[in-house]
Enzyme design. Structure first.
Site, mmCIF file in Angstrom:
data_model
loop_
_atom_site.group_PDB
_atom_site.id
_atom_site.type_symbol
_atom_site.label_atom_id
_atom_site.label_comp_id
_atom_site.label_asym_id
_atom_site.label_seq_id
_atom_site.Cartn_x
_atom_site.Cartn_y
_atom_site.Cartn_z
ATOM 1 N N ARG A 4 0.842 -1.195 0.000
ATOM 2 C CA ARG A 4 0.000 0.000 0.000
ATOM 3 C C ARG A 4 0.880 1.249 0.000
ATOM 4 N NH1 ARG A 4 -4.805 -1.689 4.331
ATOM 5 N NH2 ARG A 4 -5.380 -3.617 3.251
ATOM 6 N N ARG A 52 2.376 1.002 10.395
ATOM 7 C CA ARG A 52 1.849 1.337 9.061
ATOM 8 C C ARG A 52 3.001 1.291 8.058
ATOM 9 N NH1 ARG A 52 -3.018 3.591 8.027
ATOM 10 N NH2 ARG A 52 -3.242 4.198 10.207
ATOM 11 N N GLU A 57 -6.336 -0.874 15.813
ATOM 12 C CA GLU A 57 -6.947 -1.824 14.885
ATOM 13 C C GLU A 57 -5.974 -2.926 14.492
ATOM 14 O OE1 GLU A 57 -7.963 -2.246 10.218
ATOM 15 O OE2 GLU A 57 -7.844 -0.217 11.017
ATOM 16 N N SER A 60 -10.139 -5.930 10.334
ATOM 17 C CA SER A 60 -11.432 -5.413 9.902
ATOM 18 C C SER A 60 -12.166 -6.541 9.192
ATOM 19 C CB SER A 60 -11.273 -4.229 8.937
ATOM 20 O OG SER A 60 -10.913 -3.059 9.616
ATOM 21 N N ARG A 71 1.105 -6.138 12.823
ATOM 22 C CA ARG A 71 0.443 -5.533 13.983
ATOM 23 C C ARG A 71 0.290 -6.544 15.117
ATOM 24 N NH1 ARG A 71 -3.650 -0.659 12.356
ATOM 25 N NH2 ARG A 71 -2.294 0.276 10.783
#
Length: 426
Positions: free
Chosen positions: A261, A276, A348, A351, A390
């Site tokens: 990403r 990130r 987070e 999801s 994460r």
């Protein structure tokens, strides 16, 4: 992708859904465009039919010796031949414009999704696990990690910001986490393991909603393919263009892949540490189901991700995202947030979203109910089970010891040769 027929029949409900997404009403404009398109189609069909009839009538008029009638018919056919291409071009332009507009509109939220502007309006569903009670001030992962093999400096040297080299004990833990996640999903929760392509075509990115709206968030190769931002793209598009039997559903796929990403929309966020990254690994779940199975499957999928966190002994909470915080393709999303004691907050880690038939329409993915000739669109769901990096961060912070070592969660010890502790290098 939205169904223009639904919009025509339910304009107020459509605009109400957009309002929950903080978007202006669009139904009237879309319906007007569709009416113009339909009028053009009708005019085209009538013109083509008349051209065919007139062409046949020319011969009949000539056979009767009625040259005046034949000439009039020929003139009419000539005029139609000039007019019809312009109508075809106009109809094509309006159809493409309408499709582009529909493709740029996010999915509508389900009725139980809380309305809100951003993450501050998300709804707590439940909390699970016990936060660790340290006898010392817990550190953040970027302070613990370097002694275990999180090499931020070399990652930046090799590739620039938001890249990390993982080595030694941290690399072993990273590998163990990914294997544990995939084994749990496939052996205990019935997901089929997939090793998908990491490069995909435009059609696959379009099918799951990354294109055209979010092109800047992904990396594209020189030959026009895209590096997947998530294995959701590859896994969901397995059924692109397919007509499945109802008996084959649900289909459940899982893959552990690198993801890429550009983080174009995250400038300045989480620039420190391993949270990130431009490149990361994630264990992804995708389900292809009938509309009747969709609700239960969303709960099931989220429960699978929660099971991994529970087995790892990590405290977490489930949040139902509000309308302003949901992703483009989602109709409802549960976020799982893991407790990070070093940061003193939840972050987070997964999801899980149901997309209803939104992606299926873009992919033209359908199924045929038993005993019926007509087909229906499938429902698609996706979720993280989990993001490996994460989860590594969460393990480091929740299992840290005062001397800089990290206790290995019991569930991971078989993957690390029975090791119970990762020792910090001096």
């Amino acid at each position: 992708m939205h169904d223009i027929r639904f919009i025509r029949e339910n304009p107020e409900a459509f605009d109400a859904g957009l309002a929950q997404r903080r978007l202006e009403p669009l139904a009237a404009g879309l319906i007007a465009q569709d009416e113009r398109r339909r009028a053009l189609v009708t005019e085209l069909q009538a013109g083509q039919a008349r051209r065919n009839d007139a062409s046949k009538a020319i011969g009949a008029a000539k056979a009767k010796g009625d040259e005046a009638a034949a000439q009039a018919l020929m003139a009419e056919v000539g005029a139609l031949k000039e007019r019809l291409p312009a109508l075809e071009a106009e109809e094509k332009a309006i159809s493409e414009a309408l499709e582009a507009q529909l493709a740029a509109i996010p999915n509508l939220p389900l009725a139980d999704v809380p309305e809100g502007a951003d993450e501050d309006d998300n709804l707590l569903v439940h909390e699970s696990g016990t936060r660790p009670d340290f006898g010392f001030a817990p550190k953040e992962h970027d302070a613990i990690g370097p002694a275990l093999g999180l090499d931020f400096e070399t990652g930046v040297k090799l590739s620039g910001a938001r890249f990390t080299l993982v080595r030694g004990s941290a690399a072993r833990l990273y590998r163990a986490l990914g294997q544990f996640m995939l084994d749990t999903l496939t052996e205990q929760h019935g997901y089929e393991q997939i090793v998908p392509p990491l490069l995909v075509r435009d059609e696959a990115m379009y099918g799951t909603g990354q294109l055209p709206k979010f092109a800047e968030d992904s990396f594209q190769t020189t030959d026009g393919r895209w590096l997947i931002p998530t294995a959701e793209v590859s896994l969901t598009n397995i059924v692109q263009g397919e007509i499945l039997s109802a008996e084959a559903l649900p289909l459940r796929f899982a893959a552990l892949t690198p993801c890429f990403r550009s983080e174009a929309g995250a400038a300045g966020r989480d620039t420190r540490g391993f949270i990130r990254q431009h490149q990361f690994d994630k264990c992804e779940m995708v389900s292809i189901v009938t509309p009747e199975q969709s609700e239960d499957e969303h709960e099931r999928m989220t429960g699978c991700a929660e099971d991994i966190l529970t087995k790892l002994g990590l405290p977490f909470r489930r949040m139902k995202l509000c309308t302003g915080d949901m992703g483009f393709s989602a109709a409802r999303t549960y976020d799982l947030e893991v407790w990070l004691p070093g940061q003193g907050r939840y972050r987070e880690i997964s999801s899980c979203s149901t997309c209803t038939d939104f992606q299926a329409r873009r992919m033209n993915a359908r199924y045929r109910p038993e005993g019926e000739k007509a087909t229906r669109f499938v429902h698609t769901l996706n979720g993280s089970g989990l993001a490996v990096g994460r989860t590594l961060v969460a393990v480091l912070e929740n299992y840290q010891q005062e001397d800089g070592s990290v206790t290995v969660p019991e569930a991971l010890r078989p993957y690390l040769g029975g090791s119970e502790r990762l020792e910090a290098r001096g």
